[in-house]
Design an enzyme around this catalytic site. Sequence first.
Site, mmCIF file in Angstrom:
data_model
loop_
_atom_site.group_PDB
_atom_site.id
_atom_site.type_symbol
_atom_site.label_atom_id
_atom_site.label_comp_id
_atom_site.label_asym_id
_atom_site.label_seq_id
_atom_site.Cartn_x
_atom_site.Cartn_y
_atom_site.Cartn_z
ATOM 1 C CG HIS A 1 -61.554 62.177 10.762
ATOM 2 N ND1 HIS A 1 -61.300 63.211 11.638
ATOM 3 C CD2 HIS A 1 -62.065 61.165 11.512
ATOM 4 C CE1 HIS A 1 -61.625 62.841 12.864
ATOM 5 N NE2 HIS A 1 -62.097 61.614 12.823
ATOM 6 C CG HIS B 1 -65.650 64.096 13.596
ATOM 7 N ND1 HIS B 1 -66.206 63.080 12.846
ATOM 8 C CD2 HIS B 1 -64.748 63.507 14.420
ATOM 9 C CE1 HIS B 1 -65.672 61.925 13.207
ATOM 10 N NE2 HIS B 1 -64.779 62.155 14.153
HETATM 11 C C1 SIN Z 1 -62.731 61.247 16.721
HETATM 12 O O1 SIN Z 1 -63.614 60.430 16.880
HETATM 13 O O2 SIN Z 1 -62.250 61.474 15.630
HETATM 14 C C2 SIN Z 1 -62.267 62.051 17.914
HETATM 15 C C3 SIN Z 1 -63.141 63.212 18.097
HETATM 16 C C4 SIN Z 1 -62.710 64.037 19.268
HETATM 17 O O3 SIN Z 1 -61.796 63.674 19.983
HETATM 18 O O4 SIN Z 1 -63.326 65.077 19.492
#
Ligand code: SIN
Length: 277
Positions: A97, A246
Amino acid sequence: MEVQTLTPHLGAKVQGIDLSKSLTDDQFSELKALIVRYGVLVFPGQKLSQDDHKRFAAMFGDLHVHPMHHTRPDIDPHILTVKTDKNSAYTAGNGWHTDVTCDERPPAFSALYMKEVPECGGGDTLFANMYLAYELLSDAMKDFLGGLTATHDGGLPYVGAYKSTPPEGGYPVSKHPVIAKHPESGKPVLYVNSGFTARIDGLNPLESRSILDMLYRFIESTPRLTARVVWEPGMLTLWDNRCTQHHAIWDYYPHSRYGERVSVVAEHRPEAFVSGG
Ligand code: SIN
């Protein structure tokens, strides 16, 4: 500052800078150029209070208030806790996302400060380069997607996956170009994500689902798009949401992981990339 790339096309580790101190204009300009160039910057060994964290993020724009914070008037609206333990029903971000693209002006940057990592290892975050994703599409697919918009719906993750109660009127829903122009580099990026994108506008439901699934499958099945951040306590990672996606990996149940994220709102809503424009 010492800068070491994570992969040739995405991510860099930055050492020799203390983010708890106010940055000089020169330091900020250098960091701004680095984040635009590498998309993801990893700063190990930081000691940050919540105020330090917010001051650092605020150099990149106005602090974002997460839509789910409407249920939590008791907490700092600018700090999103990212907490997973043995009682968690889900891990925020455990899927590809881009942050909060349901907003009309989604976060340009997010800065996650990790305080606790799983004692068993794991809990890494994968990032993917959306410039490269666009580049790797065929010319025919680039032509097809260019000029289209997609609807991004906060209800998808926040109600659908996280089962939260929406605010009155529901979570934000916004239309954004499928191929967006990065406001600083001017280059095209693929701008749909499996977290928030509900449909491609103007296609029938089967067409839209098929094209989105194809694009998501392409991202999932193309490891060369990615860079991996292996967290340590005291590490801050800053990413540019306008050219990356990510995925936080939940591979450490029943262990715990705890971080705090501060995001900053983009100055303008995403703009379409016009080929040759
Ligand atoms: C996020 O911001 O989507 C969480 C990323 C993470 O926990 O590594």
